[in-house]
Design a protein around this motif. Structure first.
Motif, PDB file in Angstrom:
ATOM      1  N   LEU A 203       0.825  -1.351   0.116  1.00 39.20           N
ATOM      2  CA  LEU A 203       0.118   0.134  -0.016  1.00 39.20           C
ATOM      3  C   LEU A 203       0.759   1.356  -0.012  1.00 39.20           C
ATOM      4  O   LEU A 203       0.357   2.539   0.052  1.00 39.20           O
ATOM      5  CB  LEU A 203      -0.746  -0.067   1.260  1.00 39.20           C
ATOM      6  CG  LEU A 203      -2.015  -1.079   1.262  1.00 39.20           C
ATOM      7  CD1 LEU A 203      -2.618  -1.078   2.438  1.00 39.20           C
ATOM      8  CD2 LEU A 203      -2.686  -1.305   0.053  1.00 39.20           C
ATOM      9  N   ALA A 267      -4.146  -6.105  -1.068  1.00 42.63           N
ATOM     10  CA  ALA A 267      -4.588  -5.116  -2.199  1.00 42.63           C
ATOM     11  C   ALA A 267      -6.063  -4.996  -2.410  1.00 42.63           C
ATOM     12  O   ALA A 267      -6.645  -3.963  -2.448  1.00 42.63           O
ATOM     13  CB  ALA A 267      -3.897  -5.458  -3.612  1.00 42.63           C
ATOM     14  N   ALA A 270      -7.376  -2.514   0.179  1.00 43.29           N
ATOM     15  CA  ALA A 270      -6.842  -1.287   0.397  1.00 43.29           C
ATOM     16  C   ALA A 270      -7.558  -0.214   1.081  1.00 43.29           C
ATOM     17  O   ALA A 270      -7.231   0.590   1.756  1.00 43.29           O
ATOM     18  CB  ALA A 270      -6.132  -0.722  -1.094  1.00 43.29           C
ATOM     19  N   GLY A 274      -6.838   1.985   4.100  1.00 42.01           N
ATOM     20  CA  GLY A 274      -6.657   3.446   3.883  1.00 42.01           C
ATOM     21  C   GLY A 274      -7.541   4.191   4.779  1.00 42.01           C
ATOM     22  O   GLY A 274      -7.120   5.418   4.942  1.00 42.01           O
TER      23      GLY A 274
END
Ligand SMILES: NC(=O)c1ccc[n+]([C@@H]2O[C@H](COP(=O)([O-])OP(=O)(O)OC[C@H]3O[C@@H](n4cnc5c(N)ncnc54)[C@H](OP(=O)(O)O)[C@@H]3O)[C@@H](O)[C@H]2O)c1
Length: 288
Positions: A203, A267, A270, A274
């Motif tokens: 990331l 992924a 993410a 985040g």
């Protein structure tokens, strides 16, 4: 018709998708249909595994069912499934049932497996290793300084992607084999230190693991989990620091494609990582 219980969970939500994509008729059980947000094409019905009176309607016309292990609360479901003529049940269990010392969590899953076996309904068991999804519990710490603090950083486990658990469960439902058990892991044994590093690399975030004493971690865990569950999890990590866990080929054998790697799982999530800046601190160990 396939009934999916636990349909709003990490595994169940992916299982519903797998079954719809395979062209199956799917009914999803949830305690809160209004909040379920399941895909179009699934019949969402209200029901609570701990309230047997809610279950006969959900089981009407169901020939196969995915059973979420609400500990100590499966008998009502099993009685209703028998009356409905359900021909096969796939139980979500845990690899901890195979440990020499199954511990608090393993004993609960063993009791669920026994209840299903004792019902006399043909069944199979899906026994995953620890879920990659547990590591979503690191999102808050990563979003607040990039340091994950925990015990036994060098413990190597083989966590499994919830999409792969769902794929194996879908296989078990679509090609029922009474008595089959599916023990599954992810494709790599990775320490916690390595997993945190992979999150950072995937990331593009600063991320490192920092060792803290077991007692400190336990004190935090028991704010969220029953003490025996916290002890079980810490014991599992302590054992994995001494003895590497096996990596099993089940996902690839069953699905014909490799199991998702940890980097692929990161992924896929993410956005969840985040969101670390905004997320509240929590322990994410699903289903305990
Ligand atoms: N986390 C791990 O590392 C790990 C490893 C091996 C095995 N497991 C086992 O896997 C399970 C967790 O799976 P998961 O992560 O997919 O679940 P999850 O994300 O924690 O979601 C829980 C699901 O269970 C349903 N549920 C809970 N109580 C219910 C009740 N009384 N009646 C009907 N539905 C109920 C919820 O449905 P609604 O809220 O919509 O009603 C929800 O769909 C646990 O049994 C755990 O022990 C976990």
């Amino acid at each position: 018709m396939i009934l999916v219980t636990g349909a709003t969970g990490n595994v169940g939500r992916n299982l519903v998708r797998e079954l719809l994509d395979a062209g199956e008729a799917v009914r999803a059980l949830t305690r809160d249909p209004a909040a379920a947000a399941l895909p179009e094409g699934v019949e969402t019905v209200p029901g609570d595994l701990a309230r047997p009176e809610t279950l006969p309607a959900a089981l009407r016309g169901v020939d196969r069912a995915f059973l979420f292990p609400v500990h100590g609360a499966l008998d009502g479901f099993l009685t209703a499934a028998k009356e409905a003529g359900t021909a096969h049940i796939v139980l979500l269990s845990s690899d901890s049932v195979t440990f020499p010392e199954p511990g608090w969590i393993g004993e609960k899953h063993l009791a669920c497996e026994r209840a299903v076996a004792d019902s006399g309904i043909p069944h199979s068991f899906v026994r995953p290793s620890i879920f990659m999804a547990n590591d979503l519990g690191w999102a808050h710490q990563l979003g607040h300084g990039g340091i994950v603090r925990g015990a036994y950083g060098r413990a190597a486990m083989a966590p499994v992607d919830e999409r792969d658990i769902a794929a194996v469960a879908a296989y078990a439902l679509r090609a029922p084999r009474p008595g089959a058990t599916y023990e599954l892991t992810g494709p790599q044994a990775l320490t916690q230190i390595e997993r945190v590093r992979i999150i950072g690399e995937t990331l593009g975030l600063p991320a490192r693991f920092e060792e803290v004493p077991r007692a400190d971690v336990r004190a935090k865990l028991i704010g969220h989990l029953p003490p025996p569950a916290a002890d079980f999890l810490l014991d599992q990590l302590a054992a994995a620091e001494q003895t590497p866990v096996p990596v099993l080929p089940t996902v690839e054998q069953v699905t014909g494609r490799p199991a998702h790697t940890y980097a692929e799982w990161v992924a896929h999530h993410a956005a969840d990582f985040g969101g670390g800046q905004r997320s509240a601190p929590r322990v994410h160990f699903s289903g305990v």
